[in-house]
Design a protein around this motif. Structure first.
Motif, PDB file in Angstrom:
ATOM      1  N   HIS A  97       0.840  -1.205   0.000  1.00 30.78           N
ATOM      2  CA  HIS A  97       0.000   0.000   0.000  1.00 30.78           C
ATOM      3  C   HIS A  97       0.877   1.258   0.000  1.00 30.78           C
ATOM      4  O   HIS A  97       0.569   2.255  -0.629  1.00 30.78           O
ATOM      5  CB  HIS A  97      -0.885   0.058   1.249  1.00 30.78           C
TER       6      HIS A  97
ATOM      7  N   GLU B 270       0.599   0.318  -4.550  1.00 35.56           N
ATOM      8  CA  GLU B 270      -0.763   0.076  -5.033  1.00 35.56           C
ATOM      9  C   GLU B 270      -1.590   1.327  -5.239  1.00 35.56           C
ATOM     10  O   GLU B 270      -1.658   2.182  -4.355  1.00 35.56           O
ATOM     11  CB  GLU B 270      -1.514  -0.811  -4.028  1.00 35.56           C
ATOM     12  N   THR B 271      -2.255   1.386  -6.367  1.00 40.17           N
ATOM     13  CA  THR B 271      -3.315   2.354  -6.583  1.00 40.17           C
ATOM     14  C   THR B 271      -4.078   2.010  -7.851  1.00 40.17           C
ATOM     15  O   THR B 271      -3.468   1.747  -8.881  1.00 40.17           O
ATOM     16  CB  THR B 271      -2.785   3.808  -6.672  1.00 40.17           C
ATOM     17  N   PRO B 272      -5.390   1.996  -7.786  1.00 41.75           N
ATOM     18  CA  PRO B 272      -6.177   1.838  -9.009  1.00 41.75           C
ATOM     19  C   PRO B 272      -6.427   3.187  -9.692  1.00 41.75           C
ATOM     20  O   PRO B 272      -7.033   3.219 -10.754  1.00 41.75           O
ATOM     21  CB  PRO B 272      -7.479   1.211  -8.519  1.00 41.75           C
ATOM     22  N   GLU B 273      -6.002   4.277  -9.068  1.00 43.08           N
ATOM     23  CA  GLU B 273      -6.166   5.607  -9.679  1.00 43.08           C
ATOM     24  C   GLU B 273      -4.877   6.385  -9.415  1.00 43.08           C
ATOM     25  O   GLU B 273      -4.801   7.177  -8.489  1.00 43.08           O
ATOM     26  CB  GLU B 273      -7.386   6.333  -9.078  1.00 43.08           C
TER      27      GLU B 273
ATOM     28  N   TYR C 135      -5.303  10.060  -8.773  1.00 39.23           N
ATOM     29  CA  TYR C 135      -6.515  10.407  -8.049  1.00 39.23           C
ATOM     30  C   TYR C 135      -6.535  11.899  -7.779  1.00 39.23           C
ATOM     31  O   TYR C 135      -5.505  12.441  -7.379  1.00 39.23           O
ATOM     32  CB  TYR C 135      -6.573   9.625  -6.725  1.00 39.23           C
TER      33      TYR C 135
ATOM     34  N   GLY D 147      -6.391   3.110 -14.312  1.00 34.74           N
ATOM     35  CA  GLY D 147      -6.372   2.011 -13.350  1.00 34.74           C
ATOM     36  C   GLY D 147      -5.868   0.731 -13.987  1.00 34.74           C
ATOM     37  O   GLY D 147      -6.021   0.514 -15.185  1.00 34.74           O
ATOM     38  N   GLY D 148      -5.256  -0.124 -13.191  1.00 33.31           N
ATOM     39  CA  GLY D 148      -4.751  -1.404 -13.675  1.00 33.31           C
ATOM     40  C   GLY D 148      -5.881  -2.335 -14.067  1.00 33.31           C
ATOM     41  O   GLY D 148      -6.964  -2.286 -13.493  1.00 33.31           O
TER      42      GLY D 148
ATOM     43  N   TYR E 187      -1.520  -3.521 -12.156  1.00 33.70           N
ATOM     44  CA  TYR E 187      -1.789  -3.165 -10.760  1.00 33.70           C
ATOM     45  C   TYR E 187      -0.620  -3.702  -9.939  1.00 33.70           C
ATOM     46  O   TYR E 187      -0.469  -4.911  -9.767  1.00 33.70           O
ATOM     47  CB  TYR E 187      -3.106  -3.766 -10.280  1.00 33.70           C
TER      48      TYR E 187
ATOM     49  N   LEU F 284      -0.434   8.888  -0.903  1.00 34.08           N
ATOM     50  CA  LEU F 284      -0.107   7.485  -1.205  1.00 34.08           C
ATOM     51  C   LEU F 284      -0.591   7.103  -2.594  1.00 34.08           C
ATOM     52  O   LEU F 284      -1.562   7.665  -3.075  1.00 34.08           O
ATOM     53  CB  LEU F 284      -0.757   6.573  -0.164  1.00 34.08           C
ATOM     54  N   PRO F 285       0.067   6.119  -3.231  1.00 36.07           N
ATOM     55  CA  PRO F 285       1.313   5.481  -2.799  1.00 36.07           C
ATOM     56  C   PRO F 285       2.512   6.363  -3.104  1.00 36.07           C
ATOM     57  O   PRO F 285       2.436   7.261  -3.935  1.00 36.07           O
ATOM     58  CB  PRO F 285       1.353   4.210  -3.658  1.00 36.07           C
TER      59      PRO F 285
ATOM     60  N   GLN G 264      -3.372  12.327   1.792  1.00 29.63           N
ATOM     61  CA  GLN G 264      -4.277  11.704   0.827  1.00 29.63           C
ATOM     62  C   GLN G 264      -3.949  10.218   0.704  1.00 29.63           C
ATOM     63  O   GLN G 264      -2.850   9.843   0.316  1.00 29.63           O
ATOM     64  CB  GLN G 264      -4.133  12.379  -0.545  1.00 29.63           C
ATOM     65  N   MET G 265      -4.928   9.412   1.058  1.00 30.38           N
ATOM     66  CA  MET G 265      -4.810   7.956   0.915  1.00 30.38           C
ATOM     67  C   MET G 265      -5.374   7.583  -0.443  1.00 30.38           C
ATOM     68  O   MET G 265      -6.442   8.047  -0.826  1.00 30.38           O
ATOM     69  CB  MET G 265      -5.640   7.297   2.014  1.00 30.38           C
ATOM     70  N   SER G 266      -4.667   6.736  -1.165  1.00 32.79           N
ATOM     71  CA  SER G 266      -5.157   6.279  -2.469  1.00 32.79           C
ATOM     72  C   SER G 266      -6.294   5.282  -2.283  1.00 32.79           C
ATOM     73  O   SER G 266      -6.371   4.605  -1.254  1.00 32.79           O
ATOM     74  CB  SER G 266      -4.024   5.594  -3.223  1.00 32.79           C
ATOM     75  N   PRO G 267      -7.164   5.163  -3.289  1.00 31.30           N
ATOM     76  CA  PRO G 267      -7.999   3.961  -3.298  1.00 31.30           C
ATOM     77  C   PRO G 267      -7.076   2.730  -3.396  1.00 31.30           C
ATOM     78  O   PRO G 267      -5.928   2.857  -3.814  1.00 31.30           O
ATOM     79  CB  PRO G 267      -8.828   4.091  -4.579  1.00 31.30           C
ATOM     80  N   ILE G 268      -7.583   1.600  -2.997  1.00 31.40           N
ATOM     81  CA  ILE G 268      -6.810   0.354  -3.073  1.00 31.40           C
ATOM     82  C   ILE G 268      -7.730  -0.754  -3.585  1.00 31.40           C
ATOM     83  O   ILE G 268      -8.899  -0.828  -3.184  1.00 31.40           O
ATOM     84  CB  ILE G 268      -6.270  -0.072  -1.682  1.00 31.40           C
TER      85      ILE G 268
ATOM     86  N   MET H 288     -10.951  -5.508 -11.155  1.00 31.81           N
ATOM     87  CA  MET H 288     -10.025  -4.407 -10.868  1.00 31.81           C
ATOM     88  C   MET H 288     -10.635  -3.053 -11.218  1.00 31.81           C
ATOM     89  O   MET H 288     -10.382  -2.063 -10.553  1.00 31.81           O
ATOM     90  CB  MET H 288      -8.720  -4.606 -11.627  1.00 31.81           C
ATOM     91  N   GLN H 289     -11.426  -3.016 -12.282  1.00 29.33           N
ATOM     92  CA  GLN H 289     -11.968  -1.736 -12.715  1.00 29.33           C
ATOM     93  C   GLN H 289     -13.291  -1.402 -12.020  1.00 29.33           C
ATOM     94  O   GLN H 289     -13.550  -0.236 -11.741  1.00 29.33           O
ATOM     95  CB  GLN H 289     -12.191  -1.771 -14.237  1.00 29.33           C
TER      96      GLN H 289
ATOM     97  N   ARG I 261     -17.541   7.846  -9.001  1.00 27.69           N
ATOM     98  CA  ARG I 261     -16.608   6.736  -9.231  1.00 27.69           C
ATOM     99  C   ARG I 261     -17.187   5.452  -8.653  1.00 27.69           C
ATOM    100  O   ARG I 261     -18.222   5.452  -7.983  1.00 27.69           O
ATOM    101  CB  ARG I 261     -15.208   7.010  -8.700  1.00 27.69           C
TER     102      ARG I 261
END
Lengths: 160, 341, 553
Positions: free
Chosen positions: B237, B241-244, B247, B253-254, B260, B317-318, C202-206, C297-298, C369
């Motif tokens: 994390h 990792e990040t899907p955006e 952001y 996104g992966g 990913y 993050l990340p 800022q925390m990313s989505p995971i 994933m998406q 989103r």
């Protein structure tokens, strides 16, 4: 499209099955032949959960067409044990608590078996390379690497 | 170009059990005529070890060997109601429900044994090896198997038990946020040693060292599984990792495990762990549950170690090489901070 | 390497138990290594059909029309399911415990609120035929404006994402647009603090990325029931959700699960169960609905992004006297579990430290989103990241060793927590001490002798006189807390632009060396550059937020 007959050996038993021309080996093994050990994790060749051995070589079941397996020998995790006797890799995975959810385990075991069959005494780096295509989301890989190294050692000791 | 060493730390606590309660779990325990027990649950094993931890709790409470207990979960026709495996509630809630059920079953087992031995059930103890005997008189004994057979075929008793554990729903004060979120907390402190390349922005984690306090470690092997795997996820994390990736831009996104990113088997670091056990007063045998909290200290410890290595703070993050490089460029290069220990 | 520190808290444990505390083999391990463990997808059925969904290509759009005629005629297609086929096509997960309003359809009706939202389901004889038929469904859309930034979404006049919550916020207690935490008086304490530091995190989505994707196989069983092989993290949670959406009695559903290929929070939402069961009902055959990896994933719910703005008042000697946290949880288009995560986050403030004045404001915000959900450490992971980086900065600011700084401020048995419950069974100090010892990190004598068991309570157990307020009152615009006026360093990110812009959070100025002396009136270097857009105009009732925070006052 017409279905096609294909014959191969699965874990030592000859099997014959009709498949679609586009059918994957993973689909044939699971839904066609009822061996659910190899898993569908991505269908893209990026997770390794479907890893099986084709004539001893590790192959991604999700990217291998069944029709290309005519006459070949396929091994899955279901055939790893010798009857009730576990393969050293299986025993080592248990000993090292190298599985949590267990979903990646059948593929991980087959990738490891392919390694040990061609390189009985691998280094840690060689183990890492052998499983680099297999995703595990639970363990952090460390116990898996240790289990494979331990299994190699144990097999070496048995041969000596 | 240089690789700069850095060390950072973070300490955290974590609430155990579903916040605010209102989340019951049930368990049913029954014995075959030969004294082998089944625990029926609707709890979920996601890999965290719910089956085994319930099994050990049942065996300990019943006073029988672990091999004599099997956990059957989850079938809604046979397993009683349970909210599920999330919010660090499994060990705490299900474990307590299993204790209640196993105690009831044990009570019947001891009554059956007492009838056979012609003693008072209150005077009986189990040895954990399959025997029941009079306290202080090991020779006056009966096996669990014989007691169970007698209960079933002679006495007409069912050796079974029902358990539920519920922390009633607590309200939240809208004005002050006063509430009773949970009753137990786990704790951790974690130190990360890493190096940062000031040319590529690459971060290599060299070592994790940690102290985790989890209440009683119900199964040390499974605790180790959680802590090693969880810290790996924390590192993932923090750095990968990040899907955006940009952001709040929702794109890029992966779509697979190649896009990913997560650390692979070649990217891991050794993890030296100390486990502290301060039993939770209302946890099953004092257990808390390490599954969720173990990733949390890694993220800030990595960020703090990067600051220690090169003097940049990345608060988003990340922490990708791109962010580090941009920060280093803005700063005019790496500014290593004081080395620690 | 793992060692047990049995010497610590030894008198609180009985270590002579038979089974507990033993590293016994897992009950499921033999099944795992032999490939015999059966996950939801490892069940064979004759005549198994496959379900795939048509997903929205737009982040936000009105649906003008849906034409399924070509899909219905496609080879292998057995059934097309549309929104009107879903008996109760609006739900919210936590309605099972009476929390929140139904806000999410199983299949979109009049509009789509995120890219990937399911609109139509196709059931066909094979996966490939189902996927081919998906491409034949013609949906025409009127695209709508979008909002992706949580603070943009909270502005008056922002695009409405989810009409159930027209302000783009989850409504707490039918009263406020967020959850409050009030303990003491942070404003007064900031005025007396030697340093005040405000920072934004800022925390990313995971993505959960479990190796097993979400999926379900549902099949007609005897006695007019349906067997459901499920990957759900809550078996009865999913059964209850499915029963509600399909208007079925619970005893017509036979859920089997409990053996799941990783969850981490990603299998709480019942993403596949309701449609798979509906498919089995409508076709009378077994139906398998499994998300592909790209789909997962998406469009599978991730851990949502979190933004935390932390403002601390700290004394020269290292005591933190006030902490204010403003948190924004990005729920995506629907509530799912984000409303719960926010409350858990508020309960976690201000972290494992005893701080006499704490203020928290946490928002569950709707954006266009993919709906977010729970994930390992839900509500806490992002806050812990923010708090612990902030702690490092504060330690640096006052020139105290970071471990010593943690021990100094750590909560102890008997202390009052900000949510007004007394702490007990604490062990933060001991964890810091043991970690320090393991890495030979030198600690002072005072820090080495500190204990969670002593030094707490007394005056630290008091609930201070507390200032409350009506900010964010729903339906009272004059009290509506507009997006707090932020410092330049904490300015909102620019709105989403289609072309990926350069990441926006680069420090522009040298910053890492916080002055170790009191900052006096000089502003601390901001951690992020001023953005090009002017700061938002203060909204109603926001004047109090308009001063510059990162300055001692």
């Amino acid at each position: 499209m017409a279905r096609m007959p294909v014959q191969f050996r699965l874990n030592g038993t000859d099997r014959a099955v009709f498949v679609e021309p586009v059918e994957t080996l993973l689909g044939t093994i699971r839904r066609g032949l009822g061996d659910f050990a190899p898993k569908f994790g991505c269908g893209q060749g990026t997770c390794g959960a479907c890893t099986v051995l084709v004539d001893g070589e590790p192959r991604l079941g999700c990217l291998t067409l069944s029709v290309t397996c005519e006459g070949r020998s396929i091994e899955t995790a279901s055939g790893l044990a010798d009857g009730p006797t576990l393969h050293p890799l299986q025993a080592a995975f248990m000993e090292h608590f190298a599985a949590q959810c267990g979903f990646c385990t059948p593929g991980m075991l087959m990738a490891a078996k392919a390694l040990l069959d061609r390189n009985p005494d691998p280094t840690r780096v060689e183990v890492v390379e052998a499983i680099a295509g297999n995703i595990c989301r639970c363990t952090g890989y460390e116990p898996i690497i240790n289990a494979i190294l331990a299994a190699a050692q144990q097999r070496g000791a048995r041969r000596a | 170009m240089a690789r700069h060493q850095g060390r950072g730390m973070a300490s955290i606590n974590y609430p155990i059990g579903m916040n605010l309660g209102g989340d019951p779990s049930q368990a049913l325990v029954h014995a075959n005529p030969d004294g082998k027990f089944t625990v029926a649950l609707s709890a979920i094993d996601l890999g965290q070890g719910m089956k085994q931890v319930s099994r050990q709790i049942a065996a300990e409470t019943l006073g029988v060997p672990i091999e004599d207990v099997y956990v059957d979960t989850a079938d809604s026709d046979t397993g009683p109601h349970d909210m599920g495996s999330f919010a660090s509630r499994g060990t705490h809630r299900v474990g307590n429900a299993v204790i209640v059920a196993a105690k009831e079953a044990r009570g019947v087992l001891l009554e059956a044994a007492a009838e056979e031995l012609e003693v008072n059930a209150d005077d009986l103890v189990t040895d954990g090896k399959g025997n029941i005997h009079v306290r202080g008189a090991a020779s006056k004994s009966i096996t669990v198997k014989a007691a169970s057979q007698a209960a079933q075929f002679k006495q007409g008793k069912t050796i079974s038990g029902r358990g539920i554990f519920l922390i009633p729903l607590s309200n939240v004060n809208p004005e002050t946020g006063e509430m009773s979120p949970v009753t137990a907390y786990a704790h951790a402190c974690l130190v990360v040693d890493l190096e940062v390349c000031d040319e590529t922005g690459d971060v290599k984690v060299n070592k994790l060292t940690s102290a985790y306090e989890l209440g009683r470690a119900l199964n040390p092997k499974m605790v180790e599984q959680q802590l090693v795997g969880g810290a790996w996820m924390g590192m993932s994390h923090a750095l990968y990792e990040t899907p955006e990736p940009y952001y709040p831009n929702p794109e890029n996104g992966g779509r697979d495990y190649n896009e990913y990113l997560m650390p692979g088997p070649g990217d891991i670091a050794p993890h030296d762990i100390a486990v502290l056990e301060r039993p939770a007063p209302d946890g099953p045998f004092g257990g808390k549950g390490p599954g969720e909290m173990c990733a949390n200290p890694v993220l800030p410890a990595v960020a703090n170690a990067i600051f220690n290595a090169v003097g940049v703070r990345i608060d988003t993050l990340p922490i990708t090489p791109e962010k580090i490089l941009r920060a280093l460029r803005a700063q005019g290069g790496a500014r290593p901070q004081a080395r620690r220990a | 390497m793992l060692e047990f520190r049995k010497d610590l808290f030894a008198d609180e444990r009985d270590d002579n138990l038979n089974v507990i505390g033993k590293g016994e083999q897992r009950q499921d391990m033999l099944g795992h290594v032999t490939g015999r463990t059966r996950f939801f997808d490892d069940h064979g059925f004759d005549g198994l059909l496959h379900l795939k969904v048509v997903r929205s290509p737009h982040h936000h759009a009105r649906i003008r029309s849906i034409d399924v005629s070509a899909a219905e005629r496609a080879p292998g297609v057995k059934r097309v399911i549309r929104a009107q086929d879903v008996p109760v096509n609006k739900n919210t997960l936590l309605s099972l415990i009476g929390f929140g309003k139904d806000d999410e359809p199983t299949l979109a009706v009049d509009k789509v609120r995120y890219k990937g939202e399911p609109i139509v389901a196709i059931i066909a004889a094979s996966d490939a035929e189902a996927m081919a038929a998906v491409k034949l469904v013609r949906v025409s859309y009127d695209p709508l404006p979008t909002v992706f930034d949580v603070q943009e979404a909270l502005k008056p006049g922002a695009v409405v994402v989810n009409e159930t919550y027209p302000g783009n916020y989850f409504e707490y207690h039918d009263k406020y647009d967020h959850q409050k935490l009030r303990f003491g008086d942070v404003e007064a304490a900031f005025r007396t603090a030697d340093h005040v530091l405000e920072e934004r995190y800022q925390m990313s989505p995971i993505e959960h990325a479990s190796t097993e994707t979400n999926g379900t196989i549902a099949a007609p069983e005897t006695n007019n029931r349906y067997v459901v092989h499920s990957c759900a993290q809550g078996l009865f949670f999913s059964l209850g959700t499915t029963a509600k959406i399909l208007a079925l009695e619970s005893n017509r559903l036979h859920f089997i699960g409990g053996t799941v290929g990783g969850g981490f929070g990603g299998k709480v939402d019942s993403l596949t169960e309701p449609l798979a069961v509906l498919g089995a009902i409508l076709t009378g055959q077994p139906v398998r609905y499994v998300l592909g990896r790209e789909e997962e994933m998406q469009f599978g719910s991730p851990r949502g992004a979190e933004r935390h703005v932390i403002k601390d008042g700290v004394m020269r000697d290292g005591r933190i006297v006030a902490r204010q946290i403003t948190s924004y949880f990005d729920a995506g288009a629907y509530t799912r579990l984000s409303s719960y995560g926010v409350v858990k986050c508020v309960a976690h403030m201000p972290g494992p430290y005893t701080i006499p004045n704490v203020r928290g404001d946490a928002y569950c915000v709707f954006t266009n989103r993919v709906p977010a959900t729970a994930m390992r450490g839900f509500g806490v992971t992002g806050l812990d990241f923010s708090i612990e980086v902030q702690m490092d900065k504060l330690a640096h600011l006052v020139g105290i060793d970071p471990m010593e700084f943690r021990i100094l401020n750590a909560y102890r048995d008997g202390d009052m927590k900000a949510h007004r419950r007394v702490a007990h069974n604490t062990a933060l100090i001991e964890c810091v001490q043991v970690a320090a010892q393991k890495v030979n990190w030198p600690l002072s004598e005072t820090a080495r002798r500190a204990s969670s068991l002593s030094g707490g309570g007394g005056p630290r157990a008091a609930i201070p006189p507390t200032v409350t307020d009506e900010s964010g009152r729903i339906g009272r615009p004059e009290t509506r807390q507009a997006p707090p006026q932020l410092t330049p360093g904490a300015a909102p990110l620019p709105a989403y632009q289609p072309a990926p812009a350069v990441p926006v959070q680069q420090p522009a100025a040298p910053l890492p060396n916080y002055p170790s002396q009191p900052a006096a009136a000089a502003p601390l270097p901001a951690p992020t550059p001023p953005v090009q857009t002017p700061p938002p105009t203060p909204q109603h009732g926001a004047a109090r937020f308009s001063s510059v925070f990162t300055r001692r006052r």
